[in-house]
Scaffold this active site. Structure first.
Site, PDB file in Angstrom:
ATOM      1  N   PRO A   1       0.833  -1.212   0.000  1.00  0.00           N
ATOM      2  CA  PRO A   1       0.000   0.000   0.000  1.00  0.00           C
ATOM      3  C   PRO A   1       0.864   1.258   0.000  1.00  0.00           C
ATOM      4  CG  PRO A   1      -0.546  -1.429   1.870  1.00  0.00           C
ATOM      5  CD  PRO A   1       0.643  -2.044   1.200  1.00  0.00           C
TER       6      PRO A   1
ATOM      7  N   SER B   1       7.114   1.419  -0.675  1.00  0.00           N
ATOM      8  CA  SER B   1       6.543   1.211  -2.014  1.00  0.00           C
ATOM      9  C   SER B   1       7.218   2.118  -3.045  1.00  0.00           C
ATOM     10  CB  SER B   1       5.029   1.398  -2.017  1.00  0.00           C
ATOM     11  OG  SER B   1       4.694   2.746  -1.943  1.00  0.00           O
ATOM     12  N   SER B   2       7.580   3.352  -2.675  1.00  0.00           N
ATOM     13  CA  SER B   2       8.192   4.250  -3.671  1.00  0.00           C
ATOM     14  C   SER B   2       9.579   3.750  -4.069  1.00  0.00           C
ATOM     15  CB  SER B   2       8.244   5.697  -3.177  1.00  0.00           C
ATOM     16  OG  SER B   2       9.018   5.796  -2.019  1.00  0.00           O
ATOM     17  N   ALA B   3      10.321   3.207  -3.102  1.00  0.00           N
ATOM     18  CA  ALA B   3      11.649   2.667  -3.444  1.00  0.00           C
ATOM     19  C   ALA B   3      11.502   1.442  -4.339  1.00  0.00           C
ATOM     20  CB  ALA B   3      12.418   2.303  -2.174  1.00  0.00           C
TER      21      ALA B   3
ATOM     22  N   ASP C   1      16.050   2.832   1.782  1.00  0.00           N
ATOM     23  CA  ASP C   1      14.925   2.078   1.209  1.00  0.00           C
ATOM     24  C   ASP C   1      15.315   1.497  -0.149  1.00  0.00           C
ATOM     25  OD1 ASP C   1      13.716   3.193   3.402  1.00  0.00           O
ATOM     26  OD2 ASP C   1      11.949   3.926   2.347  1.00  0.00           O
TER      27      ASP C   1
END
Ligand code: MEV
Length: 322
Positions: free
Chosen positions: A103, A110-112, A154
């Protein structure tokens, strides 16, 4: 540039991450420890012969570099900009399908993961075989589009997988575990703005420079102790380190009532330790359960969270298939 053939499809997937100890202080040069988790982002790149670049997600198309693509996919858009700047545009056009199990705003990287998988899939479909270091540099553009001033932990964790000891000056060092360790993750359901949180922590550093310097040192110490505990499989001590780190995160203002309630719920069960993971201000907590108690802990956390799962660490990093 060597081009792959028209029908080629490249699938790259990359895992999310948890920070076991050291978030925020890692931005200020401390050591931190992170681990890849069993939730991944998959990016499927193919040449589409239309001379256009489109992102496909949940059955919808977004043309890059259109406004919607940049608004809804800031990380992949920044990665694409960087790739085209380095290697030139892909004249045939391409489709980039993004599927995520992580999510957004959950503090689980999640962005990495999307930045790493996009960087790997797109460069490979363009016929480039890049080193992990080069993929990392490109993926950092996507991470910076979301986090403003990220440390890089990350991206390095998503790329390399496993468990890593990281600092900005020394980079990522893989930590080999003799045995997998189970960690429970619960998302509060509340997204957070990592960039704003990083800035608010920088203000605390400005206001209390001496205290903050000691906390950076303590965070490095706790991270090195955590590596020792992980390598020896000393879960009670690892849990104690997590419990020591949490009030410090609270003091720098990255907890909130919901996260505190979730931590309380977790701790009322049989656990070794629990803390926020990642930027905080929303996002997720991690819990180290005592052996044989994870179902009980998950059941308890489900009262507060709709997204609770358990992961074994370590997990595999970037995977690319052509
Ligand atoms: C985010 O997962 C971890 C932070 O320390 C930011 C960073 O290191 O980039 C809050």
């Amino acid at each position: 540039m060597t081009n792959t053939n028209e029908d080629a499809v490249v699938t790259a997937s990359s895992p999310g991450k948890i920070i076991i100890v050291g978030e925020h202080f890692v931005v200020h040069e401390a050591y931190a420890v992170a681990a890849a988790i069993n939730k991944r982002v998959t990016v499927i790149a193919s040449k589409n012969g239309t001379r256009k670049v489109r992102f496909v997600s949940q059955g919808r198309d977004y043309y890059f570099p259109g406004t919607l693509a940049r608004r809804f996919f800031p990380a992949p858009s920044s990665v694409m900009n960087e790739i085209f700047e380095r290697f030139g545009k892909c004249e045939e056009g391409m489709s980039i399908e993004i599927r995520s199990e992580i999510p957004r705003g959950s503090g689980l990287g999640s962005s990495a993961a999307v930045s790493v998988a996009t960087a790997a899939a797109v460069t490979r479909i363009m016929g480039k075989k890049l080193s992990l270091e080069e993929i990392s540099k490109i993926a950092m553009k996507g991470e910076a589009a979301i986090h403003g001033n990220p440390s890089g932990i990350d991206v390095e964790t998503s790329l390399r997988g496993g468990v890593v000891l990281f600092s900005k000056s020394s980079g990522a060092k893989p930590i080999a575990l003799e045995k997998g360790i189970e960690i429970i993750i619960a998302f509060s359901g509340k997204g957070r703005n990592t960039s704003a949180l990083i800035s608010s922590v920088a203000l605390i550093r400005k206001k209390y420079p001496n205290t903050f310097a000691h906390l950076v040192e303590s965070s490095s110490f706790l991270s090195l102790q955590a590596v020792d505990a992980l390598c020896r499989g000393d879960l009670p001590y690892l849990g104690a380190i997590m419990n020591i780190a949490q009030p410090i995160l609270d003091w720098i203002g990255v907890s909130n009532d919901k996260l505190d309630r979730m931590l309380e719920d977790a701790r009322s069960g049989r656990v070794f330790g629990a803390k926020i993971t990642g930027a905080g201000g929303g996002g997720s907590i991690i819990v180290l359960p005592r052996p044989g108690t994870s179902k009980e802990v998950i059941d308890r956390l489900e009262a507060e969270s709709k997204y609770v799962f358990s992961t074994l660490i370590p997990q595999e990093g970037l995977k690319v298939e052509q």
